[in-house]
Motif scaffolding. Structure first.
Motif, PDB file in Angstrom:
ATOM      1  N   ALA A   1      64.581  11.096  21.313  1.00 42.19           N
ATOM      2  CA  ALA A   1      65.319  10.040  21.996  1.00 42.19           C
ATOM      3  C   ALA A   1      64.519   8.744  21.993  1.00 42.19           C
ATOM      4  CB  ALA A   1      65.624  10.464  23.437  1.00 42.19           C
ATOM      5  N   TYR A   2      63.213   8.861  22.196  1.00 39.95           N
ATOM      6  CA  TYR A   2      62.334   7.690  22.170  1.00 39.95           C
ATOM      7  C   TYR A   2      62.403   6.976  20.829  1.00 39.95           C
ATOM      8  CZ  TYR A   2      57.788   5.294  21.654  1.00 39.95           C
ATOM      9  OH  TYR A   2      56.783   4.392  21.384  1.00 39.95           O
ATOM     10  N   GLU A   3      62.311   7.747  19.742  1.00 46.04           N
ATOM     11  CA  GLU A   3      62.279   7.136  18.421  1.00 46.04           C
ATOM     12  C   GLU A   3      63.629   6.577  17.989  1.00 46.04           C
ATOM     13  OE1 GLU A   3      60.560   9.868  15.662  1.00 46.04           O
ATOM     14  OE2 GLU A   3      58.562   9.786  16.588  1.00 46.04           O
ATOM     15  N   SER A   4      64.712   7.013  18.653  1.00 42.30           N
ATOM     16  CA  SER A   4      66.025   6.463  18.330  1.00 42.30           C
ATOM     17  C   SER A   4      66.218   5.079  18.939  1.00 42.30           C
ATOM     18  CB  SER A   4      67.121   7.399  18.837  1.00 42.30           C
ATOM     19  OG  SER A   4      67.178   7.390  20.255  1.00 42.30           O
ATOM     20  N   GLY A   5      65.319   4.676  19.823  1.00 39.58           N
ATOM     21  CA  GLY A   5      65.388   3.346  20.413  1.00 39.58           C
ATOM     22  C   GLY A   5      64.686   3.299  21.745  1.00 39.58           C
ATOM     23  N   HIS A   6      63.619   2.455  21.848  1.00 47.66           N
ATOM     24  CA  HIS A   6      62.851   2.374  23.091  1.00 47.66           C
ATOM     25  C   HIS A   6      62.474   0.932  23.379  1.00 47.66           C
ATOM     26  CE1 HIS A   6      59.868   2.943  19.816  1.00 47.66           C
ATOM     27  NE2 HIS A   6      59.191   1.996  20.486  1.00 47.66           N
TER      28      HIS A   6
ATOM     29  N   PRO B   1      60.237  -2.129  23.455  1.00 51.16           N
ATOM     30  CA  PRO B   1      59.101  -2.479  22.600  1.00 51.16           C
ATOM     31  C   PRO B   1      57.765  -2.329  23.324  1.00 51.16           C
ATOM     32  CG  PRO B   1      60.855  -4.074  22.316  1.00 51.16           C
ATOM     33  CD  PRO B   1      61.266  -3.188  23.463  1.00 51.16           C
ATOM     34  N   GLY B   2      56.838  -1.645  22.659  1.00 51.86           N
ATOM     35  CA  GLY B   2      55.504  -1.447  23.217  1.00 51.86           C
ATOM     36  C   GLY B   2      55.373  -0.217  24.089  1.00 51.86           C
ATOM     37  N   ALA B   3      56.465   0.475  24.369  1.00 52.26           N
ATOM     38  CA  ALA B   3      56.408   1.646  25.239  1.00 52.26           C
ATOM     39  C   ALA B   3      55.706   2.812  24.564  1.00 52.26           C
ATOM     40  CB  ALA B   3      57.813   2.054  25.661  1.00 52.26           C
ATOM     41  N   ARG B   4      54.986   3.571  25.364  1.00 48.70           N
ATOM     42  CA  ARG B   4      54.422   4.831  24.894  1.00 48.70           C
ATOM     43  C   ARG B   4      55.407   5.953  25.245  1.00 48.70           C
ATOM     44  NH1 ARG B   4      48.226   4.809  27.264  1.00 48.70           N
ATOM     45  NH2 ARG B   4      47.689   2.626  26.768  1.00 48.70           N
ATOM     46  N   VAL B   5      55.265   7.094  24.574  1.00 48.21           N
ATOM     47  CA  VAL B   5      56.113   8.237  24.889  1.00 48.21           C
ATOM     48  C   VAL B   5      55.266   9.381  25.433  1.00 48.21           C
ATOM     49  CG1 VAL B   5      56.023   9.104  22.508  1.00 48.21           C
ATOM     50  CG2 VAL B   5      57.847   9.851  24.050  1.00 48.21           C
TER      51      VAL B   5
ATOM     52  N   GLY C   1      67.063   1.491  36.727  1.00 49.63           N
ATOM     53  CA  GLY C   1      67.988   1.618  35.606  1.00 49.63           C
ATOM     54  C   GLY C   1      67.276   2.383  34.513  1.00 49.63           C
ATOM     55  N   GLY C   2      67.830   2.455  33.347  1.00 47.24           N
ATOM     56  CA  GLY C   2      67.189   3.171  32.258  1.00 47.24           C
ATOM     57  C   GLY C   2      67.491   2.499  30.945  1.00 47.24           C
ATOM     58  N   MET C   3      67.247   3.219  29.878  1.00 47.72           N
ATOM     59  CA  MET C   3      67.491   2.652  28.556  1.00 47.72           C
ATOM     60  C   MET C   3      68.964   2.292  28.353  1.00 47.72           C
ATOM     61  SD  MET C   3      64.798   2.076  26.886  1.00 47.72           S
ATOM     62  CE  MET C   3      65.720   1.611  25.420  1.00 47.72           C
ATOM     63  N   LYS C   4      69.844   3.052  28.963  1.00 51.96           N
ATOM     64  CA  LYS C   4      71.270   2.735  28.855  1.00 51.96           C
ATOM     65  C   LYS C   4      71.544   1.340  29.412  1.00 51.96           C
ATOM     66  CE  LYS C   4      75.864   4.609  29.960  1.00 51.96           C
ATOM     67  NZ  LYS C   4      76.429   3.456  30.692  1.00 51.96           N
TER      68      LYS C   4
ATOM     69  N   PRO D   1      65.854  -6.255  23.882  1.00 52.39           N
ATOM     70  CA  PRO D   1      65.391  -5.734  22.595  1.00 52.39           C
ATOM     71  C   PRO D   1      65.040  -4.254  22.641  1.00 52.39           C
ATOM     72  CG  PRO D   1      63.699  -7.089  23.619  1.00 52.39           C
ATOM     73  CD  PRO D   1      64.946  -7.286  24.422  1.00 52.39           C
ATOM     74  N   VAL D   2      65.328  -3.592  21.550  1.00 50.81           N
ATOM     75  CA  VAL D   2      65.050  -2.166  21.404  1.00 50.81           C
ATOM     76  C   VAL D   2      64.325  -1.948  20.082  1.00 50.81           C
ATOM     77  CG1 VAL D   2      66.084   0.117  21.081  1.00 50.81           C
ATOM     78  CG2 VAL D   2      67.044  -1.459  22.786  1.00 50.81           C
ATOM     79  N   LYS D   3      63.307  -1.125  20.094  1.00 51.02           N
ATOM     80  CA  LYS D   3      62.589  -0.821  18.877  1.00 51.02           C
ATOM     81  C   LYS D   3      62.876   0.609  18.465  1.00 51.02           C
ATOM     82  CE  LYS D   3      58.141  -0.960  16.560  1.00 51.02           C
ATOM     83  NZ  LYS D   3      56.726  -1.359  16.620  1.00 51.02           N
ATOM     84  N   VAL D   4      63.157   0.807  17.178  1.00 54.28           N
ATOM     85  CA  VAL D   4      63.437   2.120  16.623  1.00 54.28           C
ATOM     86  C   VAL D   4      62.182   2.631  15.914  1.00 54.28           C
ATOM     87  CG1 VAL D   4      64.854   3.423  14.994  1.00 54.28           C
ATOM     88  CG2 VAL D   4      65.875   1.624  16.379  1.00 54.28           C
ATOM     89  N   GLY D   5      61.942   3.935  16.020  1.00 53.17           N
ATOM     90  CA  GLY D   5      60.783   4.528  15.365  1.00 53.17           C
ATOM     91  C   GLY D   5      59.586   4.617  16.282  1.00 53.17           C
ATOM     92  N   ARG D   6      58.410   4.762  15.696  1.00 54.10           N
ATOM     93  CA  ARG D   6      57.187   4.934  16.467  1.00 54.10           C
ATOM     94  C   ARG D   6      56.470   3.611  16.638  1.00 54.10           C
ATOM     95  NH1 ARG D   6      54.366  10.631  14.604  1.00 54.10           N
ATOM     96  NH2 ARG D   6      56.283  11.911  14.634  1.00 54.10           N
ATOM     97  N   GLU D   7      55.682   3.531  17.676  1.00 55.51           N
ATOM     98  CA  GLU D   7      54.809   2.369  17.888  1.00 55.51           C
ATOM     99  C   GLU D   7      53.516   2.611  17.112  1.00 55.51           C
ATOM    100  OE1 GLU D   7      55.174  -0.451  19.570  1.00 55.51           O
ATOM    101  OE2 GLU D   7      57.161  -0.052  20.400  1.00 55.51           O
ATOM    102  N   PRO D   8      52.870   1.551  16.646  1.00 53.26           N
ATOM    103  CA  PRO D   8      51.581   1.719  15.954  1.00 53.26           C
ATOM    104  C   PRO D   8      50.529   2.263  16.917  1.00 53.26           C
ATOM    105  CG  PRO D   8      52.026  -0.603  16.393  1.00 53.26           C
ATOM    106  CD  PRO D   8      53.287   0.128  16.716  1.00 53.26           C
ATOM    107  N   GLN D   9      49.699   3.155  16.400  1.00 55.43           N
ATOM    108  CA  GLN D   9      48.654   3.759  17.253  1.00 55.43           C
ATOM    109  C   GLN D   9      47.480   2.794  17.444  1.00 55.43           C
ATOM    110  OE1 GLN D   9      49.134   6.805  18.678  1.00 55.43           O
ATOM    111  NE2 GLN D   9      51.204   6.551  17.845  1.00 55.43           N
TER     112      GLN D   9
END
Length: 347
Positions: free
Chosen positions: A266-271, A273-277, A328-331, A339-347
């Motif tokens: 769910a995180y990688e489908s859109g989170h 920006p800058g969030a960790r999982v 609230g939440g991502m919804k 803004p929403v970022k898809v995929g992983r954040e850089p380590q």
């Protein structure tokens, strides 16, 4: 007698008090109304002495245990109740004394094995044994249509016709009825032969209460509902608005860790920006590795805002005292157009 009737949707609760002693009893309280009950008692100059359930409820969450702890008073139920937290178990023909008031118990099994009605002066609090224009159902755990027939026709319907009936539920805005009115107009009471009545009850084909499994579990055991857990967590956690978080991200502030507690997919489908999982299910096991500095400010987020509230409460309990939750939440974040970022954040 001081009397208050409190409706919560279709649920009916009753506060009855003695004018002389200022003592009171609360019958069939519902969990969302706790503050309201206490405020009503204070307004009327009453002190609640007993909290009573007429039976084990399957369609709402009882407030008896929480109120008993909060007020330091006993929970009262019929002795057939299996709930371990009951302090005073009473039987048929016994009574509770509140100042000048006498609450007479009448054991009325049928809807449940532990059902009872309470007679107080000219009023009968019938729980789910007798409803206005209906009766309690008998297809839930410990229900028995033959026992309900006996409870109705051999017990409470033999009371004076002018006795007022106050049930634990009514979904049509009606406040009360009388024994006479119910005998004359209640469709289910027109079937007065025991076998025919039982057959009718077995073929009602009623839908199940929405929260039956959770309500029975919590009301029988004294456990907590999900709503209670969320409310308790929310009371321990401060929140940050979507707008405030958006402003902090735009300002590129680095003093706040945004922690997404959803599953990685769910995180990688859109989170954000800058969030960790860090999924909620792994929080306690991985928190020391993922958040080595307990002095950092952490904001938790999830899809709807519920899981993140529980996560924030847990983090505060284990020492992350600067944790907040997103209101609230991502919804809501997506619906706001942020803004929403898809995929992983850089380590």
């Amino acid at each position: 007698m001081i009397f208050e009737q409190i409706a919560t949707g279709g649920c009916q609760s009753y506060l009855i008090g003695c004018n002389e002693s200022s003592g009171a009893a609360l019958i069939d309280p519902e969990i969302s109304q706790i503050d309201h009950y206490i405020a009503l008692a204070a307004r009327d100059g009453l002190r609640i002495r007993y909290v009573i359930d007429t039976h084990t409820h399957a369609d709402h969450f009882s407030a008896t245990r929480q109120l008993a702890r909060q007020l330091g008073v006993p929970v009262v139920m019929h002795r057939a109740s299996s709930a371990p937290f009951v302090d005073m178990r009473i039987g048929d023909g016994e009574m509770i004394i509140v100042g000048k008031l006498r609450l007479h118990a009448i054991h009325t099994p049928g809807h449940t094995r532990d059902s009872m009605c309470l007679r107080v002066e000219d009023r009968l609090f019938t729980g789910d044994t007798l409803l206005i224009g209906a009766t309690g159902r008998t297809d839930l755990p410990t229900g028995d249509p033959e026992a309900l027939f006996d409870s109705l026709f051999h017990r409470i319907l033999r009371l004076d016709a002018d006795v007022k009936v106050f049930p634990a539920h009514d979904y049509k805005g009606r406040r009360n009825s009388t024994i006479g009115q119910e005998l004359a107009t209640n469709p289910r009471l027109q079937t007065r032969e025991r076998a025919a009545f039982a057959e009718m009850m077995r073929n009602l084909d009623l839908s199940m209460p929405t929260h039956i499994t959770e309500a029975l579990r919590t009301n029988m055991s004294g456990g907590k509902s999900v709503a209670q857990l969320l409310a308790e967590a929310a009371a321990r956690v401060p929140f940050m608005s979507l707008e405030e978080l958006r402003a902090r991200i735009q300002a590129a502030e680095d003093d706040l860790i945004v922690l997404d507690v959803r599953e990685r997919e769910a995180y990688e489908s859109g989170h954000i920006p800058g969030a960790r999982v860090l999924p909620r299910g792994q929080l306690e096991l991985r928190v020391n590795q993922e958040l080595p500095d307990p002095t950092r400010r952490v904001l938790t987020c999830c899809e709807l805002g519920y899981v993140s509230t529980l996560a924030a409460s847990t983090l505060r309990e284990i020492g992350f005292l600067h944790t907040v939750a997103l209101d609230g939440g991502m919804k809501a974040w997506r619906e706001a157009g942020y803004p929403v970022k898809v995929g992983r954040e850089p380590q």
